[in-house]
Design a protein around this motif. Structure first.
Motif, PDB file in Angstrom:
ATOM      1  N   ASP A 199     -14.090   6.471   2.996  1.00  0.00           N
ATOM      2  CA  ASP A 199     -14.083   6.833   1.576  1.00  0.00           C
ATOM      3  C   ASP A 199     -13.638   8.266   1.340  1.00  0.00           C
ATOM      4  N   GLU A 200     -14.082   9.178   2.185  1.00  0.00           N
ATOM      5  CA  GLU A 200     -13.714  10.586   2.016  1.00  0.00           C
ATOM      6  C   GLU A 200     -12.204  10.782   2.167  1.00  0.00           C
ATOM      7  N   LEU A 201     -11.622  10.200   3.220  1.00  0.00           N
ATOM      8  CA  LEU A 201     -10.179  10.316   3.421  1.00  0.00           C
ATOM      9  C   LEU A 201      -9.425   9.634   2.283  1.00  0.00           C
ATOM     10  N   TYR A 202      -9.913   8.496   1.843  1.00  0.00           N
ATOM     11  CA  TYR A 202      -9.298   7.797   0.718  1.00  0.00           C
ATOM     12  C   TYR A 202      -9.254   8.705  -0.514  1.00  0.00           C
ATOM     13  N   LEU A 203     -10.342   9.372  -0.809  1.00  0.00           N
ATOM     14  CA  LEU A 203     -10.393  10.258  -1.982  1.00  0.00           C
ATOM     15  C   LEU A 203      -9.475  11.462  -1.829  1.00  0.00           C
ATOM     16  N   VAL A 204      -9.367  11.979  -0.609  1.00  0.00           N
ATOM     17  CA  VAL A 204      -8.435  13.086  -0.367  1.00  0.00           C
ATOM     18  C   VAL A 204      -7.010  12.618  -0.635  1.00  0.00           C
ATOM     19  N   LEU A 205      -6.657  11.455  -0.095  1.00  0.00           N
ATOM     20  CA  LEU A 205      -5.316  10.930  -0.324  1.00  0.00           C
ATOM     21  C   LEU A 205      -5.080  10.676  -1.812  1.00  0.00           C
ATOM     22  N   LYS A 206      -6.060  10.114  -2.469  1.00  0.00           N
ATOM     23  CA  LYS A 206      -5.941   9.826  -3.902  1.00  0.00           C
ATOM     24  C   LYS A 206      -5.774  11.115  -4.714  1.00  0.00           C
ATOM     25  N   SER A 207      -6.360  12.207  -4.247  1.00  0.00           N
ATOM     26  CA  SER A 207      -6.262  13.477  -4.974  1.00  0.00           C
ATOM     27  C   SER A 207      -4.824  13.991  -5.047  1.00  0.00           C
ATOM     28  N   TYR A 208      -3.979  13.542  -4.138  1.00  0.00           N
ATOM     29  CA  TYR A 208      -2.581  13.976  -4.157  1.00  0.00           C
ATOM     30  C   TYR A 208      -1.789  13.352  -5.297  1.00  0.00           C
ATOM     31  N   TRP A 209      -2.361  12.333  -5.981  1.00  0.00           N
ATOM     32  CA  TRP A 209      -1.692  11.753  -7.142  1.00  0.00           C
ATOM     33  C   TRP A 209      -1.379  12.812  -8.186  1.00  0.00           C
ATOM     34  N   SER A 210      -2.194  13.837  -8.268  1.00  0.00           N
ATOM     35  CA  SER A 210      -1.996  14.862  -9.289  1.00  0.00           C
ATOM     36  C   SER A 210      -0.838  15.807  -8.960  1.00  0.00           C
ATOM     37  N   ALA A 211      -0.321  15.719  -7.751  1.00  0.00           N
ATOM     38  CA  ALA A 211       0.802  16.572  -7.351  1.00  0.00           C
ATOM     39  C   ALA A 211       2.117  15.932  -7.807  1.00  0.00           C
ATOM     40  N   ASP A 212       3.150  16.737  -7.875  1.00  0.00           N
ATOM     41  CA  ASP A 212       4.477  16.229  -8.228  1.00  0.00           C
ATOM     42  C   ASP A 212       5.124  15.714  -6.947  1.00  0.00           C
ATOM     43  N   LEU A 213       4.965  14.415  -6.689  1.00  0.00           N
ATOM     44  CA  LEU A 213       5.395  13.839  -5.419  1.00  0.00           C
ATOM     45  C   LEU A 213       6.745  13.146  -5.481  1.00  0.00           C
ATOM     46  N   GLY A 214       7.285  12.971  -6.658  1.00  0.00           N
ATOM     47  CA  GLY A 214       8.566  12.274  -6.772  1.00  0.00           C
ATOM     48  C   GLY A 214       8.457  10.862  -6.222  1.00  0.00           C
ATOM     49  N   ASP A 215       9.433  10.473  -5.421  1.00  0.00           N
ATOM     50  CA  ASP A 215       9.474   9.123  -4.854  1.00  0.00           C
ATOM     51  C   ASP A 215       8.323   8.858  -3.888  1.00  0.00           C
ATOM     52  N   ASP A 216       7.734   9.900  -3.342  1.00  0.00           N
ATOM     53  CA  ASP A 216       6.617   9.713  -2.414  1.00  0.00           C
ATOM     54  C   ASP A 216       5.379   9.161  -3.110  1.00  0.00           C
ATOM     55  N   LEU A 217       5.324   9.285  -4.423  1.00  0.00           N
ATOM     56  CA  LEU A 217       4.199   8.718  -5.167  1.00  0.00           C
ATOM     57  C   LEU A 217       4.140   7.200  -4.975  1.00  0.00           C
ATOM     58  N   ILE A 218       5.303   6.573  -4.863  1.00  0.00           N
ATOM     59  CA  ILE A 218       5.354   5.120  -4.637  1.00  0.00           C
ATOM     60  C   ILE A 218       4.726   4.782  -3.284  1.00  0.00           C
ATOM     61  N   LYS A 219       5.026   5.568  -2.256  1.00  0.00           N
ATOM     62  CA  LYS A 219       4.426   5.347  -0.930  1.00  0.00           C
ATOM     63  C   LYS A 219       2.916   5.513  -0.993  1.00  0.00           C
ATOM     64  N   LEU A 220       2.474   6.575  -1.663  1.00  0.00           N
ATOM     65  CA  LEU A 220       1.045   6.839  -1.774  1.00  0.00           C
ATOM     66  C   LEU A 220       0.347   5.701  -2.507  1.00  0.00           C
ATOM     67  N   ASP A 221       0.907   5.290  -3.622  1.00  0.00           N
ATOM     68  CA  ASP A 221       0.301   4.230  -4.417  1.00  0.00           C
ATOM     69  C   ASP A 221       0.241   2.921  -3.636  1.00  0.00           C
ATOM     70  N   SER A 222       1.312   2.591  -2.953  1.00  0.00           N
ATOM     71  CA  SER A 222       1.354   1.368  -2.153  1.00  0.00           C
ATOM     72  C   SER A 222       0.322   1.413  -1.032  1.00  0.00           C
ATOM     73  N   PHE A 223       0.249   2.547  -0.358  1.00  0.00           N
ATOM     74  CA  PHE A 223      -0.706   2.710   0.747  1.00  0.00           C
ATOM     75  C   PHE A 223      -2.137   2.559   0.262  1.00  0.00           C
ATOM     76  N   LEU A 224      -2.479   3.267  -0.796  1.00  0.00           N
ATOM     77  CA  LEU A 224      -3.848   3.205  -1.307  1.00  0.00           C
ATOM     78  C   LEU A 224      -4.201   1.798  -1.790  1.00  0.00           C
ATOM     79  N   GLY A 225      -3.237   1.129  -2.380  1.00  0.00           N
ATOM     80  CA  GLY A 225      -3.472  -0.245  -2.813  1.00  0.00           C
ATOM     81  C   GLY A 225      -3.758  -1.175  -1.649  1.00  0.00           C
ATOM     82  N   LYS A 226      -3.080  -0.976  -0.549  1.00  0.00           N
ATOM     83  CA  LYS A 226      -3.303  -1.803   0.640  1.00  0.00           C
ATOM     84  C   LYS A 226      -4.669  -1.507   1.269  1.00  0.00           C
ATOM     85  N   VAL A 227      -5.066  -0.237   1.243  1.00  0.00           N
ATOM     86  CA  VAL A 227      -6.357   0.128   1.817  1.00  0.00           C
ATOM     87  C   VAL A 227      -7.497  -0.536   1.042  1.00  0.00           C
TER      88      VAL A 227
END
Length: 94
Positions: free
Chosen positions: A64-92
């Motif tokens: 849960d802690e690592l999940y929340l850390v990863l989720k916190s990066y949503w607030s950053a300007d990630l460009g196309d990497d936001l899709i990777k982050l969103d997909s990854f978190l959804g799978k987790v």
């Protein structure tokens, strides 16, 4: 950062072909807490593992802690990497 991302990627390569989600988190987990670059390296390694072996990201390796850390990066300007982050978190949490 404790270790350079390229050094961590080298550690992962040395563990081939015996890489699992647990090993990816062991190698990149600390870096994911420290920076988006570390989080992205973890995500990309895990997605590559899934592509090669069919092992998807799962709750057993992403606590849960690592999940929340990863989720916190949503607030950053990630460009196309936001899709990777969103997909990854959804799978987790799938």
């Amino acid at each position: 950062m404790a270790e350079d991302i390229d050094v961590l990627k080298s550690k992962l390569m040395k563990r081939q072909p015996n890489v699992s989600g647990a090993i990816i988190v062991e190698i990149f987990g600390g870096a994911a807490y420290e920076s988006w670059a570390g989080a992205l390296a973890l995500i990309e390694a895990y997605l590559e593992l899934e592509e090669m072996t069919g092992e998807p990201p799962n709750k057993a390796h992403i606590n849960d802690e690592l999940y929340l850390v990863l989720k916190s990066y949503w607030s950053a300007d990630l460009g196309d990497d936001l899709i990777k982050l969103d997909s990854f978190l959804g799978k987790v949490r799938g």
